[in-house]
Design a protein around this motif. Structure first.
Motif, PDB file in Angstrom:
ATOM      1  N   THR A  88       0.831  -1.208   0.000  1.00  0.00           N
ATOM      2  CA  THR A  88       0.000   0.000   0.000  1.00  0.00           C
ATOM      3  C   THR A  88       0.864   1.256   0.000  1.00  0.00           C
ATOM      4  O   THR A  88       0.608   2.209  -0.748  1.00  0.00           O
ATOM      5  N   GLU A  89       1.904   1.245   0.825  1.00  0.00           N
ATOM      6  CA  GLU A  89       2.781   2.414   0.919  1.00  0.00           C
ATOM      7  C   GLU A  89       3.538   2.647  -0.389  1.00  0.00           C
ATOM      8  O   GLU A  89       3.695   3.794  -0.837  1.00  0.00           O
ATOM      9  N   SER A  93       3.239   5.884  -2.806  1.00  0.00           N
ATOM     10  CA  SER A  93       4.449   6.697  -2.959  1.00  0.00           C
ATOM     11  C   SER A  93       4.887   6.850  -4.408  1.00  0.00           C
ATOM     12  O   SER A  93       5.309   7.934  -4.822  1.00  0.00           O
ATOM     13  N   VAL A  94       4.811   5.761  -5.187  1.00  0.00           N
ATOM     14  CA  VAL A  94       5.381   5.816  -6.540  1.00  0.00           C
ATOM     15  C   VAL A  94       4.352   5.622  -7.645  1.00  0.00           C
ATOM     16  O   VAL A  94       4.679   5.768  -8.822  1.00  0.00           O
ATOM     17  N   GLU A 100       4.063  -1.806 -10.402  1.00  0.00           N
ATOM     18  CA  GLU A 100       4.099  -2.987 -11.267  1.00  0.00           C
ATOM     19  C   GLU A 100       5.527  -3.275 -11.731  1.00  0.00           C
ATOM     20  O   GLU A 100       5.941  -4.441 -11.805  1.00  0.00           O
ATOM     21  N   ALA A 101       6.276  -2.226 -12.022  1.00  0.00           N
ATOM     22  CA  ALA A 101       7.669  -2.410 -12.442  1.00  0.00           C
ATOM     23  C   ALA A 101       8.493  -3.032 -11.319  1.00  0.00           C
ATOM     24  O   ALA A 101       9.370  -3.875 -11.563  1.00  0.00           O
TER      25      ALA A 101
END
Length: 207
Positions: A88-89, A93-94, A100-101
């Protein structure tokens, strides 16, 4: 598990180690009864014994009992909840694409630990090798042949609870299979979606 054996495991968890006499005194049981339960726990690979010399250097060394890693796993663990919060974090954050990457890169790292394919190896032989590796990772895997190719079936997912909330976790499966077999898998069912197993159709490169 019998309550006395569970109590023995709990004491060993608390104290880190104990002798037969320690356990007998703590549980108010005879040493013979304690030895019986310890023998059962040893047979189940939940307890290990090691010899320790007595301080006065007289008499036979005494046996000290400790928990094995298998027994440690019987106690409550918070790995699943921690992993769920971490995913979740990361997503917050990204973002989705980077998340997925990240999972694809994790699959790449895991695939690097697998036995390499052997020159001249048939696709079915490689499937057997991949199934063995997936078993080591916590999956219960097997494969079947059908008219289209082969179906790789996982009936246990080591991160099923997380994947039910974070579907991108399933990228680990598809990317791992792709890297191990060198073909693009097609997911036909998913435990994260409520199916009884995860099924992936894989077609050999030569068709």
């Amino acid at each position: 598990m019998q309550s006395t054996r569970q109590e023995i495991l709990t004491i060993l968890k608390e104290e880190r180690q104990a002798t037969v006499e320690d356990l007998a005194e703590r549980l108010e049981l005879t040493p013979m009864t304690i030895r019986h339960h310890l023998n059962v726990l040893q047979a189940q690979a939940l307890v290990a014994a090691s010899k320790v010399r007595r301080s006065k250097k007289v008499g036979r060394p005494r046996l000290v009992y400790t928990l094995t890693e298998a027994a440690d796993a019987l106690f409550p663990q918070g790995y699943g909840e921690l992993a769920r919060h971490l995913v979740t974090e990361v997503k917050d954050s990204v973002g989705q694409a980077q998340t997925e990457a990240i999972f694809r890169r994790i699959a790449e790292r895991v695939a690097d630990e697998a036995p390499p394919s052997v020159e001249g190896q048939s696709f079915e032989e490689r499937l057997d090798q991949v199934v063995d590796f997936l078993q080591e990772q916590g999956f219960l895997s097997r494969w079947e042949k059908n008219n289209e190719g082969y179906v790789l079936i996982n009936v246990n997912c080591p991160y099923r609870r997380i994947s039910q909330q974070h579907g991108e976790v399933c990228l680990l499966d598809t990317e791992l299979i792709r890297r191990l077999l060198g073909v693009e898998p097609r997911r036909e069912s998913s435990m994260a979606a409520g199916d009884g197993s995860c099924r992936y159709l894989v077609v050999p490169p030569n068709g």
